[in-house]
Design a protein around this motif. Structure first.
Motif: not given
Length: 66
Positions: A16-28
């Motif tokens: 949860c902390r990781l997603v809050r701090e970096h709320p961007l994903a990469t779809l390949i």
């Protein structure tokens, strides 16, 4: 899939902390020619769980995007 020990964790609060701090994903995906194509997706944690933990990871990508 090989998962290095330093990336193997079971604590949902770390995730949860990781997603809050970096709320961007990469779809390949691939384009019409079969070449790899990257799309950046903003993400949001839906915190509606009764235990206070996020239940859903929400994101959106419009089909009309090139």
């Amino acid at each position: 899939m090989y998962l290095p020990k330093q990336f193997d964790h079971r604590d949902p609060q770390v995730t949860c902390r990781l997603v809050r701090e970096h709320p961007l994903a990469t779809l390949i995906s691939t384009d019409e020619a079969g070449a790899p194509y990257l799309s950046h997706l903003p993400l949001k944690l839906d915190q509606t769980g009764s235990d206070g933990m996020p239940c859903l990871l929400l994101g959106h990508l419009a089909r009309a995007n090139p």
